[in-house]
Design a protein around this motif. Structure first.
Motif, PDB file in Angstrom:
ATOM      1  N   LYS A 144     -23.600  81.156  39.320  1.00  0.00           N
ATOM      2  CA  LYS A 144     -23.672  80.418  38.051  1.00  0.00           C
ATOM      3  C   LYS A 144     -22.735  79.198  38.106  1.00  0.00           C
ATOM      4  O   LYS A 144     -23.084  78.097  37.693  1.00  0.00           O
ATOM      5  N   GLN A 147     -24.185  76.524  40.182  1.00  0.00           N
ATOM      6  CA  GLN A 147     -25.305  75.884  39.480  1.00  0.00           C
ATOM      7  C   GLN A 147     -24.786  74.896  38.426  1.00  0.00           C
ATOM      8  O   GLN A 147     -25.288  73.779  38.306  1.00  0.00           O
ATOM      9  N   THR A 148     -23.766  75.308  37.711  1.00  0.00           N
ATOM     10  CA  THR A 148     -23.191  74.427  36.688  1.00  0.00           C
ATOM     11  C   THR A 148     -22.601  73.166  37.333  1.00  0.00           C
ATOM     12  O   THR A 148     -22.833  72.046  36.879  1.00  0.00           O
TER      13      THR A 148
END
Ligand code: GDP
Length: 293
Positions: A144, A147-148
């Motif tokens: 995550k 991805q951010t």
């Protein structure tokens, strides 16, 4: 903060106003301070020992130049020897068949994921077509996070659920080939300490993808332990570069010298903050000045 080496040496030399050559006694007093300064900067004691004896050899009998006072003269020798030990800058191995695969390895929390995104941003700004690869499926938060960060820097992130990292990286490479990417950056899993399973996995990835660069990410705040970490990773994979992170903290980053001098792995980048643009390309003179304070 520490007193700088320059300040310390100037104190020692306050009473030594003679001109001519530095005597052996002058040099002894000075070498004590040099040794302390390097240890405070986290240079490994075994490396400090060799380094100090090299500086001593040059400093004893060195002509004191008219332009510099004795303290400046010794600092100059220390600085020059540090630069020599730190080594010439070497860029990433980006020439050759595309896509080039860069692999980031390191302990958990070392700053790997952040460094992957910083590198992606830098290379993208240089005109590369970059693909990030989230090869740490054990920590969903890590995927995550990448991805951010990828969104932030405008670089796509390749990830597939329930696929083991070696296969995931191979698939990502194929995807990059088909998609016309020029560089893939693989953010691999970390552990809180060196462990065999992690090393076996990293090795398996390199068997599948043959990275052009394998960059070890080391947190400069771990101090003397950094050398042990580098030696551990080096046993498993062929490291081609070092990224020292958190250089914006209290550490002077002397561990970089230890790693370079013991393992020969060149220093390539320094992480200087949490921000996505806080990545410095290694410059020996700047790093030497920082280590000396
Ligand atoms: P990873 O577990 O190795 O992937 O580490 P992360 O990239 O998640 O980084 C761990 C923590 O260190 C995060 O809070 C980052 O924001 C922080 N961090 C990473 N690089 C730097 C740096 O150069 N300076 C500072 N101050 N913090 C950093």
């Amino acid at each position: 903060m520490f007193e700088t080496l320059t300040q310390r040496l100037e104190q020692i030399f306050t009473n030594l106003r003679r001109r001519g050559k530095l005597t052996e006694q002058d040099v002894d007093a000075v070498m004590r301070e040099v040794r302390l300064a390097l240890l405070e900067a986290d240079v490994h004691y075994s490396v400090v020992k060799d380094f100090v004896s090299r500086v001593r050899e040059r400093a004893v009998g060195a002509e004191v130049s008219r332009a510099l006072n004795p303290a400046q003269q010794v600092i100059k020798i220390v600085h020059e020897e540090l630069i020599k030990t730190l080594g010439e800058p070497q860029w990433l191995n980006l020439t050759g068949p595309k896509p080039r695969a860069l692999m980031l390895v390191g302990l958990q929390g070392s700053g790997k994921t952040t460094a992957a995104a910083k590198l992606a941003r830098l290379l993208r700004s240089q005109g590369e077509r970059v693909l990030l690869v989230a090869a740490d499926p054990y920590r969903p938060a890590a995927v995550k996070q990448l991805q951010t960060l990828g969104e932030k820097v405008g670089v796509p992130v390749y990830y597939e659920e329930k696929v083991a990292p070696p296969l995931l990286c191979a698939k990502a490479y194929e995807h990059a080939q088909k998609g016309g990417y020029s560089v893939i950056i693989m953010d691999t899993a970390g552990r809180s300490q060196l462990d065999d399973a992690l090393m076996a996995e990293l090795k398996a990835i390199t068997d599948k993808v043959s990275p052009a660069d394998i960059l070890l990410v080391v947190d400069s705040m771990i101090g003397q332990e950094a050398l042990h970490v580098a030696q551990g990773f080096r046993q498993a994979v062929n490291l081609t570069g070092l990224i020292m992170t958190k250089m914006d903290g209290d550490s002077r980053g002397g561990a970089a010298i230890s790693i370079r001098s013991v393992t020969g792995v060149p220093i390539k980048f320094l992480g200087t903050g949490e921000g996505i643009d806080a990545l410095e390309v290694y410059d020996p003179s700047r790093l030497a000045s920082r280590i000396l304070g």
